[in-house]
Design a protein around this motif. Structure first.
Motif, PDB file in Angstrom:
ATOM      1  N   HIS A 236       5.723   3.027   1.547  1.00 50.32           N
ATOM      2  CA  HIS A 236       4.583   2.138   1.749  1.00 50.32           C
ATOM      3  C   HIS A 236       4.217   2.059   3.228  1.00 50.32           C
ATOM      4  N   THR A 237       2.937   1.759   3.485  1.00 46.82           N
ATOM      5  CA  THR A 237       2.459   1.703   4.862  1.00 46.82           C
ATOM      6  C   THR A 237       1.935   0.330   5.266  1.00 46.82           C
ATOM      7  N   ASP A 238       1.709  -0.558   4.302  1.00 45.45           N
ATOM      8  CA  ASP A 238       1.128  -1.855   4.627  1.00 45.45           C
ATOM      9  C   ASP A 238       1.459  -2.831   3.505  1.00 45.45           C
ATOM     10  N   TRP A 239       1.209  -4.121   3.775  1.00 49.06           N
ATOM     11  CA  TRP A 239       1.427  -5.153   2.758  1.00 49.06           C
ATOM     12  C   TRP A 239       0.451  -6.294   3.008  1.00 49.06           C
ATOM     13  N   ARG A 240       0.229  -7.085   1.998  1.00 48.26           N
ATOM     14  CA  ARG A 240      -0.618  -8.263   2.153  1.00 48.26           C
ATOM     15  C   ARG A 240      -0.404  -9.202   0.961  1.00 48.26           C
TER      16      ARG A 240
ATOM     17  N   LYS B 281       0.840  -1.191   0.000  1.00 50.19           N
ATOM     18  CA  LYS B 281       0.000   0.000   0.000  1.00 50.19           C
ATOM     19  C   LYS B 281       0.880   1.248   0.000  1.00 50.19           C
ATOM     20  N   ARG B 282       0.670   2.087  -0.987  1.00 51.40           N
ATOM     21  CA  ARG B 282       1.513   3.268  -1.162  1.00 51.40           C
ATOM     22  C   ARG B 282       1.146   4.361  -0.155  1.00 51.40           C
TER      23      ARG B 282
ATOM     24  N   GLY C 150       3.555   8.464  -5.259  1.00 55.54           N
ATOM     25  CA  GLY C 150       2.565   8.649  -6.307  1.00 55.54           C
ATOM     26  C   GLY C 150       1.431   7.655  -6.130  1.00 55.54           C
ATOM     27  N   ASN C 151       0.221   8.028  -6.530  1.00 55.29           N
ATOM     28  CA  ASN C 151      -0.966   7.184  -6.363  1.00 55.29           C
ATOM     29  C   ASN C 151      -1.114   6.714  -4.913  1.00 55.29           C
ATOM     30  N   PRO C 152      -1.132   7.660  -3.953  1.00 55.75           N
ATOM     31  CA  PRO C 152      -1.220   7.286  -2.540  1.00 55.75           C
ATOM     32  C   PRO C 152      -2.482   6.486  -2.227  1.00 55.75           C
ATOM     33  N   GLY C 153      -2.319   5.500  -1.361  1.00 57.31           N
ATOM     34  CA  GLY C 153      -3.435   4.670  -0.957  1.00 57.31           C
ATOM     35  C   GLY C 153      -3.701   3.488  -1.870  1.00 57.31           C
ATOM     36  N   SER C 154      -3.103   3.481  -3.045  1.00 55.00           N
ATOM     37  CA  SER C 154      -3.301   2.353  -3.950  1.00 55.00           C
ATOM     38  C   SER C 154      -2.326   1.229  -3.587  1.00 55.00           C
ATOM     39  N   TRP C 155      -2.665   0.027  -4.056  1.00 57.98           N
ATOM     40  CA  TRP C 155      -1.846  -1.150  -3.783  1.00 57.98           C
ATOM     41  C   TRP C 155      -1.058  -1.506  -5.030  1.00 57.98           C
TER      42      TRP C 155
ATOM     43  N   MET D 257      -9.620  -2.006  -1.251  1.00 52.90           N
ATOM     44  CA  MET D 257      -8.455  -1.999  -2.117  1.00 52.90           C
ATOM     45  C   MET D 257      -8.698  -1.257  -3.420  1.00 52.90           C
ATOM     46  N   ALA D 258      -7.732  -0.418  -3.776  1.00 53.36           N
ATOM     47  CA  ALA D 258      -7.677   0.199  -5.101  1.00 53.36           C
ATOM     48  C   ALA D 258      -6.303  -0.138  -5.662  1.00 53.36           C
ATOM     49  N   LEU D 259      -6.265  -0.756  -6.815  1.00 55.75           N
ATOM     50  CA  LEU D 259      -4.987  -1.178  -7.376  1.00 55.75           C
ATOM     51  C   LEU D 259      -4.266  -0.013  -8.046  1.00 55.75           C
ATOM     52  N   HIS D 260      -2.945  -0.028  -7.942  1.00 56.58           N
ATOM     53  CA  HIS D 260      -2.114   0.924  -8.663  1.00 56.58           C
ATOM     54  C   HIS D 260      -2.336   0.723 -10.165  1.00 56.58           C
ATOM     55  N   PRO D 261      -2.250   1.789 -10.970  1.00 57.78           N
ATOM     56  CA  PRO D 261      -2.482   1.648 -12.406  1.00 57.78           C
ATOM     57  C   PRO D 261      -1.666   0.546 -13.080  1.00 57.78           C
ATOM     58  N   VAL D 262      -0.416   0.378 -12.679  1.00 53.98           N
ATOM     59  CA  VAL D 262       0.413  -0.665 -13.285  1.00 53.98           C
ATOM     60  C   VAL D 262      -0.169  -2.053 -13.009  1.00 53.98           C
ATOM     61  N   VAL D 263      -0.674  -2.257 -11.790  1.00 51.70           N
ATOM     62  CA  VAL D 263      -1.247  -3.560 -11.442  1.00 51.70           C
ATOM     63  C   VAL D 263      -2.556  -3.783 -12.198  1.00 51.70           C
ATOM     64  N   ARG D 264      -3.346  -2.729 -12.352  1.00 51.25           N
ATOM     65  CA  ARG D 264      -4.579  -2.852 -13.136  1.00 51.25           C
ATOM     66  C   ARG D 264      -4.282  -3.240 -14.578  1.00 51.25           C
TER      67      ARG D 264
END
Length: 202
Positions: free
Chosen positions: A112-116, A26-27, A32-37, A167-174
């Motif tokens: 980053h602030t979190d992971w899963r 989690k960014r 950039g793109n804060p809050g996205s994964w 969850m909101a995915l980062h553009p690259v992951v989408r």
């Protein structure tokens, strides 16, 4: 973008997979793109000398510390984004053994602030154009003109149940889990077992 035109940005990252799940981060608000994964990785530096795997490993090391043991690269996928597709980001598809996943604890930097571990079927669902948080059941809807691979991914996503609502995915992951890359990505991912955990730290 014209053929042969140099991209405005080049980067690389790692999609680390195990037991039907992938590692996402989690960014932070400082990124950039804060809050996205997104995935561990970042922009290429001159020191990488054009070696994008070196870029991915270096950036991942900066963002999550030591990489999981037994990491194996199975292939790579180039993603393009931006109005002129001028941003190019290569993702190296990697796998690790289950004992490595069970023991792994990343050391996050301030980006980053979190992971899963995210179930890959939920990643497919979150990446689909109609899988939006404000439309309940959208992840079950068929894609118009979808290929057999896309339909198979959609069916697997539906079987996995609704993706995480937070969850909101980062553009690259989408883009990675989007329709254009479905067949190529599926060919590199190991068959999922019972499915990966969508919870927090393993």
């Amino acid at each position: 973008m014209a053929t042969g035109e140099a991209p405005s940005k080049v980067g690389a990252g790692l999609l680390i997979c195990c037991e039907g799940a992938c590692l996402v981060l989690k960014r932070s608000e400082a990124s950039g793109n804060p809050g996205s994964w997104g995935l561990p990785g970042g922009n290429a530096d001159p020191e990488d000398a054009g070696d994008l795997l070196k870029t991915a490993l270096r950036e991942a090391g900066e963002e999550i510390g030591a990489l999981p043991e037994g990491l194996q690269v199975r292939g790579s996928i180039l993603t393009r984004r931006g109005k002129a597709l001028q941003k190019r980001y290569t993702i190296f598809i990697c796998t690790i053994p289950p004992p490595s996943r069970a023991a792994y604890q990343p050391t996050l930097n301030d980006e980053h602030t979190d992971w899963r571990w995210l179930d890959v079927n939920h990643a497919w669902a979150l990446a689909r154009p109609h899988a939006v948080a404000h439309e309940p059941g959208a992840h079950d809807k068929p894609l118009m003109g979808a290929s057999a691979q896309e339909e198979a991914a959609a069916a697997a996503a539906a079987a996995a149940g609704p993706p995480p609502s937070d969850m909101a995915l980062h553009p690259v992951v989408r883009i990675l889990f989007g329709g254009a890359n479905v067949a190529e990505l599926q060919s590199m991912l190991p068959p999922p077992g019972a499915g990966g955990s969508t919870g927090g730290a393993a």
